[in-house]
Structures are given as C-alpha cells and as structure tokens.
Scaffold this motif. Structure first.
Motif: not given
Length: 1022
Positions: A622-625, A628-631, A655-658
């Motif tokens: 879940w900490r993946s940058t 995060r960058d793709a989303l 939303a879940e990922f954030l």
C-alpha cells in the motif's frame, strides 16, 4: 551488472539491464520506462499469463524504434512488439524490452485511392484508421470486437479477423507489403515475390539473399507436408503461414509474417489492401432451439445469399448479459429461441440489402412474421443486436454461477459444416471435466467458436486439470480437421499443442523458419516455437498468495474482498480508447496515451501490489509510490464502473488506496483544502464577501493556492452571499411538510448547491412544486462525504454519513423520497455509501429512495408531470457519475417532454472531476480532457443554444475554459425564464456585477478597518 530473467530459455538467462536502459536513454527519441510502474502495468495482457518485462520503450518515430532495436541487439536483450495488449494467448507478455507503438507511431502515412491501398505505422488504432479512410469511401476490412482500441500492428501480429471476416477475410488476406527489421539488423520491404525476382534476390547475396535462400529451401523441403497438414478451413490462425511460400501463393513473405506474433521480425510499417465501405446493411436474426442447432443451420444460410457477417450467440450468454445488466436493450430485439444466428447483408441501398436478407430467408423456408425471425434495416437496431455478440468477452469474464471464466481454449475453429457436431462433442468434454456449461458464441459463418471456461487456475489440481482439458480439446479439434486457434493465435497457450495439430515435421519446419529470421531467439522468445509450457508463467497458479489486509470499503459485489475486486480486470482494454465517443472512461488515458493511466494499467499495478508473486516490481504494498503515481491522474470519474465490460470501479479502488497509503501519514495539502471543503464552506458562510475577497486578492490568493496545493491557473468559485439552506430557513422552513406527509420529497442541499449555486436549489423547489410535490429541505448541516471519499479520508467520510443519516432518520423511516441535484453526491448515496457501510440498514433504505430530479419528475410525481414547453435547443454535458451510476436516459426523456431539443455530447469527462482539476499538477491533463470535445463544442454552440450541465465540476470547467458561456442545471432549464441565461458569461453576470463590486469594496473596507485597528494596537504595545 547483469540481471536474471526468471524462467528464461537457454541463452537468455542474464541481460545487462542497467546497460540496456542507459543506452536506450542516450540513443532513442521516445519514452524509456524501466520503472516499477511501467513494468507492472505491462506484465500481463488479456491472457492467463504474466511475465515482468525488462522495460518499455515508446518510440516517437519508426526510426527511433529501429534505434531501440539496434540497442537491444547490442546487449542481447529480448524484444517484444506490442499493440493494444489484448492478446488472449500470452503473445504480448514476456521478459523482454517491450516496444509499445500506440502512443506515438500511429499515423496514416499515405493513401492510394486508385490502387485501394494505404501505408500505416503499426500503432494506429483500427477505428482511427477507418475514420480517416472514410473520406475516400474505403476501409480496412477485418474488424475484431476490439476495433475501438486494437492497433493495426497487433492485428498483423495476431492475424486478427473479427465478424466482418466473412466478407473481408483475415488480416493476412488484407496485407499487401510489410516493412520489417530482423533482430540482427536487416531492414526491408517484403511482399509477393515471383520466381525471377526470387532468383535475383538470392543471387545478390548478403543477409537478404541468405534469408530468401533459406525460405525457398524450407518451402521446397516441406511443401508436401504443408499441403497435407494445413487445414483448408476459413479460420486457420495457428502456426506460421508456411503455405504463403508455396508457388501457387506467390512466395508472399508479408503473408508469411502475418500472425507470427512478433517472433520472427518487427513490423515497422504496413501497406494494406482496402475495400469500399458497404453503403447500407440489413440484419436477419434467426432463432433456434439451441446453439448446436444454430450451428447446423450455417451451411444452409451460406448457400443462398452470402452475408457480410454471420455471428452466433447462445442462451447462456444472454443470461450472463442480463445478470450483469450488459447491453440488455439488445436482448429485447432477439426473436424466440435459445440460440441465434445474426446474419448481416450489404447493399447499395437499404432495399437491396433487405432483398439479400429476404433471399436467404426464402431459401430457408421461413417468413418475416415467424416468431423466431427478426429482419431489420434500421442502423441503430443493427448496432444494438451486434452489441450482444461483441459483449461476449465482458459478459463471460466474471459470469454468474461459473464465477471466473478464462481463455485458454477460447477460439478453436472447424469447417462450418462440422461446427454443430464439434459443439456437441465439446459440451460433453465440459461435462466430463466439471466445467459448468459456459456460454458459446462466435463467428459461425467461418466455423470459429468462442468460449471462456471456468478453469480453476489457483490450485495445483486445477492447473493439472486445465492442462489435461486443453490437450484433450486439441485432439478433438484435430479429429475434426480444425485449428487450435481461429482468431487469437498460439502464443504460450497453444504453442505447446501445435505438434498435436500439425505433426512433428511441420513443427520442425516452424523451428527452422524461426532460425532463419531470428537465429539468436531474441524476438518474443518462448512463444509459438520452443514454447514455454502452457501451464508456466500463469498469472495466478498454485503459489499465488495475495493479501490486501483489512479495507475500508466492503466490496459487496466481489465476495467482500479487495483481491477479488482487482481481479475484475481481464485485459479487454476498452479503457484504452483514444477518443471519448464510446462513453466516459478513461479520460486520463485519452490525455496521456500511457498504459498505466488506463483503467487496465492501474488494475494491473494494484494486482502487482497485492504481493502474490515474488518477482513483482511492486514490493512495497500500500505504500507503493508507483501505484500512487499511476492513480494520481485517475479522475475518479467512475466511467469504468459502467463502461468497462467487467465493471472495474477504479474510483473506489483509488479511494481505498489513498486511505491505506496515507494512513497515519501527512497527506498532500490538497487533501485538506479540497477534501475538507464542506467544513471550509461552512466556516465561510457567515462572511462570504470576505472569504471571496481573500480567495481572489492577487497576492493572498496566489500564496493560498501554493499552500493549499491548488493549481495556480484555477480560479476559486465564489461563495454565495446567502446559502440555499439560509434562504430556505428564512423563506420556507416554517411551512415545510413533516415526515410522512403525502407527496413529500426531501430536496438534498449538497455542499455545491448550498454554498455556491443556491439559485439551482431555488429553481428545483419551483420545478418540484409545479409537479405536485411538497418540498422539504433539511435545515441542519448534512453532507454525503464525497470530498473525503475522493481524497481517501474514508473514516471521516463515514462520520459525515452517519451524522447525515441521523438528520435524515425521520424521513428515511417514512420512506420519503430524497432528490439530489448534484450527480456526484447522488452517486454517493446510490453506490459508495452502501459499499462503505453495508451493515447500516438506514443507508440501504436511503439508497433505494435517493433519486435524481428527472427520476422524481418522471417516475414519482403525484400526477403525470406535464411541464411548460421551454422550446429551446441545448447541448448537454452529462456528468460522469450520472452516466456511470444512475444512467442518463431519464434526463433525456425529461428534456424531450419539456420541449428541450437536446444534443447529448459525446465528450466524455469534462476534465475537472471534483478535486482533480483543482489539484496542483493536474491542470494540463484536466484541460486536455476538456479540450478533447466539450470545450470546443460549447464555443461552437449558437448563442441561443443552452449549455446544460448538472455537475458543479462540469459547469466550472465550462466557465473557466475560455468559452464565454455559463452552463445551467436541468432545474434551471425547466423554467422558461432561463432563456435569458443563454447569453455569454459577461452578459449573464452583468446585472450582478455592480453588486458584487460593491460587496467586495465593502469587504475591502472592512478588512482595511480591521487591519488598521490591529496595527494601532500593535504600535501601542510597542
């Protein structure tokens, strides 16, 4: 430093990956992507297979691609050319440097109208090509169901066919010449070669002469076996096209390479054969007791008038479509039966097309009035009917009762006259292996059968059964003189089985051909020849062990599992459409053309993030940058929820990922400034003029935007001087109806209507009362939690929802209708709230009673709603969430009944999308989305034409998009007085400008006075 390539064939175990990357960056004009995000997004295609690539190259020109190939050759790196990435047999996944042509190398180079040919770059999308060829009355004939996003290069690699192949043949039949480059550097055009030219090429020597000499020797040695073992059926796509080298076929090297799946050479450009567009068509649909009986009837249908296409669907497929609410309108057009043939006929006029269909009907001894017959020349009805066929992949991917359906034996083909018997034998095989009756459909006019089978690919026993089944199926289709593949190719899924179809001598000839073109085995290795085992590199497999941990959303439609939700994506790639004409998704891909900014690419990265494979490039969960960058560029438009054939809901996953990514961590400032907008708006309510002054004062506003993470190009919307709720409390609250009173509706005061556009709320009150409703408005603060959901602040969103439920409890308990004006807020109650709080029965009840304005008027009004006729033309931007969650058909009906001549734009997402367009770093993509269709359409609209947009984001984008227009809400449009607002923004705002200036001046004075007092007190202290 050399890096190991997992499970690579001999000689490919190690590649100097840093060296390859550095050399590519130094030499190639293009995007060089060796990051975790790109490698994760390209690790799978639409098949059962997964291999993490070395890196990805997106060349800007064909010559740049040639340079990339040269660099790979220098380092001995394997290469894979990739088009749309929709291959179902594993052709477009490999531990290689992937060259993706689709972003830049997508031009129509030239057209020769007289010769009916054109030259294209390999990345051009089929529909884009045919759109450009339309002005010449020509088209490239083959049309697979992925026509809106498949590339010509991919079609050449796979020898694609599609429904129209009944008329046009396969891709191999429509390629004139190819410009290619071999791995070792030979670049040339290839095509038909007569005997004299062949001798001259060989006599000239060099690498080309050596290659052609080897090809001639190979042909002469194996010609008898080629003629004997290559089946004479319309849909033989398996194996290399060695028959193209036979003298009777003109030693056609281009045709030899079509369908070689990038294992022999790289296609740089293609010269294609074109054909005239069929002017008019008619559709004949014939019902049968079952799909086997429909297959039995194919020869009789073909005996009379030859159709443009002859497709089939069975009852099982229609059941899946109904269960998934997928193109159900098309099913209503089908005649009686449990298996159907869809025969489309062409002609110069509708009458001539109809006559061809009637000729076939007469030959079959049927009549137009029979209950199992439908005949139509209506273009819209034909499109609807074909949707039933084209939806096959999406409808069967996650179907009821059979759960997950997978490729692996999805496109076998036999002679059309033997298809019925083959289907019955295959059904017996399904029974034997315990595969619960999957749906059958396909290109029956060519004997090609499509099916997705519920293989159990996550257990060791399930994988063994999968292997046993496809081996038995290969023997079955060989006994019918058929082909393992009739459309999708061999790749890894069927490469191992080719010996069962062709015999060992032909398979040895395939290996010799591979050796001639690619002696180092660097072109898409492990596919077709010397193949990886068909049960290796599985996307799942017995060792796959993902773990997402506890989540905030409940995922009730995915077995309450985030893992299952992510698995919805099966790689269809419909999210990669370059234009928004087919729906809403995926606006960020349309703007960037990058795979990881498509819904599919993001789903692939989330899959990698789950940690089910030890070689995943995403190792930080879940900490993946990278994730995060793709989303980050996901607009959370929810278009994929409705437009994706398997219903991927990336907005929810984002939303879940954030939430998980920023849990117990500092968030980006925009999450606070925009995510907490409802609270900030409430704080501004007593002093709107001062708040507006601070938002727009040059220095303060610029500093505020910087601190708040807001794009500097954006202008903050003005707070209203009086909120909608304040107006209601002042004017109407004393007399509002009580819970349980007849004909009562609650008008939902969303944050945007309440604090920014209260005039819309007042208009809605008038419209609802004119329809006979008694209107109530909550006077306490309420909020759906939308801004907290979209920024991933899910616990806060739940708190807001619980508080709102308490405020609305008296109305919920009396089943009072609640009308939403802002589509995104309405969508929260219709979808997100239930998924966030599935255990809350009040949320469930509210969801069932929360409606749009048009739904209230048309379906719930105390009496038939007969509005005053507005008699005005309008262009309409439908909000993404409205389209995805509620559907827009009710709104178009309401507008029509009110006399609004509405053109609903094929514009996709407006680009602002709530928080997205205001956040720093998103402005360029936001405006690209708007400029793709919406903003130009608004600028081109006549002054007297209304611009309708229910979404606050859509209206804001239109106002800030240099259009000179102000968009209005449906509630305003239904009031005849709205005509005055069809003028420009400046004219429409003119009556208010003096008051606004006066208010701002007063606010400036007040602020100055306060500042003066504070300064005086400061000096006195000193």
């Amino acid at each position: 430093m050399n890096s190991a390539l997992p499970n690579a064939p001999a000689g490919l175990a190690r590649v100097d990956v840093p060296g390859v990357e550095a050399a590519l960056r130094a030499a190639v004009d293009g995007d060089i992507r060796f990051d975790a995000g790109a490698r994760g997004a390209y690790a799978t295609d639409a098949s059962n297979y997964r291999q993490v690539p070395i890196g990805v190259v997106l060349p800007r020109t064909v010559d740049a691609a040639v340079t990339a190939l040269r660099v790979c050759e220098e380092y001995g790196a394997p290469v894979l050319s990739r088009g749309g990435g929709t291959s179902l047999a594993g052709q477009s996944t490999n531990a290689a440097v992937i060259i993706d042509w689709t972003k830049y190398c997508n031009r129509l180079v030239s057209v020769d109208v007289e010769a009916k040919t054109c030259v294209v770059e390999p990345g051009i999308v089929l529909d884009d090509l045919n759109r450009q060829l339309g002005e010449y009355g020509l088209e490239f004939g083959p049309r697979p169901s992925t026509h809106s996003h498949c590339s010509i290069g991919g079609m050449i690699g796979n020898n694609s066919c599609g429904a129209t192949a009944q008329r046009t043949g396969k891709t191999v039949d429509n390629v004139h010449r190819l410009e290619i480059r071999t791995y070792d550097g030979l670049r040339l055009w290839v095509g038909s070669t007569d005997a004299g030219e062949l001798d001259r090429i060989i006599d000239a020597g060099g690498r080309r002469g050596e290659l052609y000499h080897g090809l001639r020797e190979l042909r002469d040695r194996h010609s008898e076996q080629i003629r004997r073992y290559f089946p004479e059926i319309p849909r033989r796509v398996s194996g290399y096209n060695l028959d193209a080298l036979l003298p009777e076929h003109g030693f056609q090297v281009a045709e030899l390479l079509v369908g070689s799946e990038g294992t022999l050479a790289t296609v740089l450009r293609a010269e294609l054969k074109l054909m005239p567009v069929v002017p008019e068509t008619a559709m004949l649909v014939l019902g049968y007791p079952d799909i086997g009986a429909a297959a039995d009837a194919v020869p009789a249908v073909l005996e009379h008038s030859v159709p443009v296409q002859l497709e089939a669907v069975d009852q099982r497929l229609t059941e899946f479509m109904r269960a998934k609410d997928l193109h159900v309108d098309s099913l209503a057009l089908l005649p009686a039966g449990r298996g159907w043939l869809l025969a489309q006929y062409g002609g110069d006029t509708p009458d001539s097309a109809l006559e061809h269909a009637r000729e076939a009907l007469r030959g079959l001894g049927r009549g137009e009035d029979d209950i199992d017959v439908v005949l139509t020349a209506d273009a819209d009805e034909q499109t609807e009917l074909l949707k039933a066929r084209e939806s096959g992949l999406g409808a069967t991917a996650r179907a009821p009762e059979i759960s997950d359906g997978w490729p692996g034996w999805e496109d076998s083909a036999v002679a059309p006259e033997r298809l019925g018997d083959y289907i019955r034998d295959l059904n017996e095989l399904f029974e034997e292996f315990g595969y619960n009756h999957p749906a059958l459909y396909g290109h029956f006019g060519h004997g090609c059968l499509h099916v997705r089978i519920p293989f159990r690919l996550t257990t060791a026993s399930g994988v063994r059964t999968y292997r046993d089944f496809v081996q038995r199926s290969a023997d079955l289709v060989r006994s019918y003189g058929g082909s393992l593949s009739g459309e999708h190719g061999d790749g890894q899924a069927r490469g191992e089985l080719l010996v069962r179809m062709f015999g060992s001598e032909i398979v040895q000839a395939f290996a010799e051909l591979k050796g001639l073109f690619d002696p180092a085995n660097r072109m898409n290795p492990g596919k077709v020849t010397a193949p990886y085992p068909l049960d290796a590199h599985l996307r799942f497999g017995a060792d796959w062990d993902p773990d997402a941990g506890p989540t905030q959303f409940a995922y009730p439609h995915d077995d309450h599992s985030f893992n299952r939700a992510v698995l919805r994506c099966v790689g269809v790639g419909q999210c990669r459409q370059p234009h928004p004409e087919q729906g809403v998704m995926c606006p960020s891909y349309q703007a960037t053309r990058d795979e990881e900014h498509s819904t599919r690419g993001r789903a692939r990265l989330l899959f990698e993030m789950l940690g089910g494979h030890p070689d995943s490039p995403i190792s930080d969960g879940w900490r993946s940058t990278a994730v995060r960058d793709a989303l980050d560029l996901c607009l959370a438009c929810k278009g994929c929820k409705s437009d994706c054939p398997v219903g991927v809901d990336m907005a929810t996953y984002k939303a879940e990922f954030l939430y998980q990514h920023y849990r117990h961590r500092l968030r980006p400032m925009a999450h606070y400034s925009l995510g907490w907008l409802p609270l900030l708006a409430k704080l501004a309510e007593p002093v709107p003029e001062l708040a507006n002054l601070l938002l727009h004062a040059p220095v303060i506003a610029a500093l505020g935007k910087r601190l708040a993470g807001i794009a500097p190009q954006r202008r903050a919307p003005d707070f209203a001087t009086e909120t909608f709720q304040s107006w209601w409390r002042r004017e109407r609250a004393a007399g509002q109806p009580r819970p349980g009173d007849p004909a009562t509706v609650v008008l939902w005061p969303d944050t945007f209507t309440n604090h920014f556009d209260p005039h819309i709320g007042r208009a809605a009150v008038e419209v609802l009362e004119s329809a006979g409703f008694a209107v109530a408005v909550p006077t306490d603060t309420v909020c759906c939690g939308l801004t907290w959901i979209s920024s991933g602040q899910l616990p806060t969103a739940k708190k807001a929802l619980r508080r709102t439920i308490e405020v609305l409890r008296p109305w919920i308990e009396t089943d009072t209708l609640v009308v939403g004006l802002e589509p995104s807020c309405t969508a929260v109650f219709r979808a997100d709230a239930e998924e966030l709080m599935p255990e809350d029965q009040q949320v469930q009840r509210l969801s069932r009673r929360f409606v749009t304005l048009s739904e209230a008027l048309l379906h719930h009004a105390p009496r038939r709603w007969e509005p005053d006729q507005v008699d005005v033309a309008a262009i309409v931007q439908k909000h993404c969430h409205h389209h995805a969650v509620m559907g827009f058909a009710t709104d178009t009906t309401a507008m029509r009944r009110a006399g609004i001549d509405a053109e609903v734009l094929d514009s996709g997402c407006c680009g602002l999308a709530g928080n997205f367009g205001f956040e720093r770093g998103h402005y360029e993509v936001s405006m690209r989305c708007g400029e793709s269709a919406l903003l130009p359409a608004v600028r081109a609209a006549a002054a007297e034409t209304l611009v309708l947009a229910d979404g606050f984001s859509c209206r804001t984008q239109i106002e800030q998009g240099d259009t000179g227009r102000r968009a209005v809400h449906l509630a305003e449009a239904l009031l005849p007085a709205v005509r005055r607002d069809s003028r420009s923004t400046e004219d429409a705002d003119a009556p208010r400008s003096d008051n606004r200036t006066a208010r701002r001046a007063a606010a400036v004075g007040a602020a100055g006075a306060v500042a003066g007092v504070l300064l005086w007190r400061h000096r006195r202290r000193r």
